[in-house]
Write an enzyme that holds these catalytic residues in place. Sequence first.
Site, PDB file in Angstrom:
ATOM      1  N   TYR A  15      12.446 -33.813 -13.940  1.00  0.00           N
ATOM      2  CA  TYR A  15      12.321 -34.370 -12.590  1.00  0.00           C
ATOM      3  C   TYR A  15      11.464 -33.471 -11.709  1.00  0.00           C
ATOM      4  CZ  TYR A  15      15.930 -37.768 -13.744  1.00  0.00           C
ATOM      5  OH  TYR A  15      16.633 -38.800 -14.314  1.00  0.00           O
ATOM      6  N   CYS A  33      20.120 -43.777 -16.153  1.00  0.00           N
ATOM      7  CA  CYS A  33      20.316 -42.444 -15.592  1.00  0.00           C
ATOM      8  C   CYS A  33      20.898 -41.483 -16.622  1.00  0.00           C
ATOM      9  CB  CYS A  33      21.237 -42.539 -14.382  1.00  0.00           C
ATOM     10  SG  CYS A  33      21.774 -40.945 -13.737  1.00  0.00           S
TER      11      CYS A  33
END
Length: 324
Positions: free
Chosen positions: A195, A63
């Site tokens: 994203y 992440c």
Amino acid sequence: MGMLVDGTWQDTWYDTTSTGGAFKRTEAAFRNWITADGSAGPSGEDGFKAESGRYHLYVSYACPWAHRTLIFRALKGLEDHIDVSVVHPDMLDDGWTFETDAHGATGDRLYGLPFARDIYLKAKPAMTGRVTVPILWDKSRETIVSNESSEIIRMFNAAFDGITGNTADFWPADLRDAIEPVNARIYDTLNNGVYKSGFATTQEAYDAAVHPLFDTLDWIEDRLASTRYLMGDRVTEADWRLFTTLVRFDPVYHLHFKCNRRRIVDYPNLWAYTRELYQWPGVSGTVNFDHIVRHYHYSHDSINPHRIVPINPVLDWEAPHGRG
């Protein structure tokens, strides 16, 4: 990625139907601050005093948001003061788990719990919201201090200086007004832009995200032609917030998220700059490409339904960067 609803786990992906195919990120649920004396920070409750050994950090190596906090933990000499648990790279029906059958996944070193959601439920049994990392946990009060990475790195930047003696400042007062608009553009169009491109479910939503993304990469490339770092001759939080996206771009975002007009290696200044930050003392040890590549390609079955993990190009991260 699922979510908790009134304390019950639901395997629910982001709803893009109501947003015209666009990915909308939810805000962090816990926004408390650690301060040197335990006084209140800009948000949340007071009482979270900087103390050695009191706090625990839950992260994923994959992440980019969690990666920020690992970098600041290293830069600020906090490894001996804040311990860490690392989740498994696969994020499937149960979200982030503490399984240990992947090299580098540690399990839950505090409580031995099976899922990251259990940490949220320990703090708030009726929790409603996404279960994300990083999670900054207070062992003393047994609650979550924060799950907002941009604020955790600012806590790490200054709150523990009296304990560590490390006064390196990546959020200098004289540059804050200049840093904020740079952070804002990079966050919206690049950190989150990858994203928004990758999770778009309509052509229109993808186009609306991917073109600003490459406009920003072009803008940064031009900026780095005349300055060593984003803010001049001093490395700041703006650089480290950008780095965690750049280091993932060619291995993941270029292919998996369809951000494929150019790679970072195609930008001479950006590629040299990214290598310099990677080679910064303590930083390369926070980068785990096995977790990064595995997580994205294996976890997002809506993008990669057969879960085929690509071999990827071989990049020389240790090549001289020449930005001296």
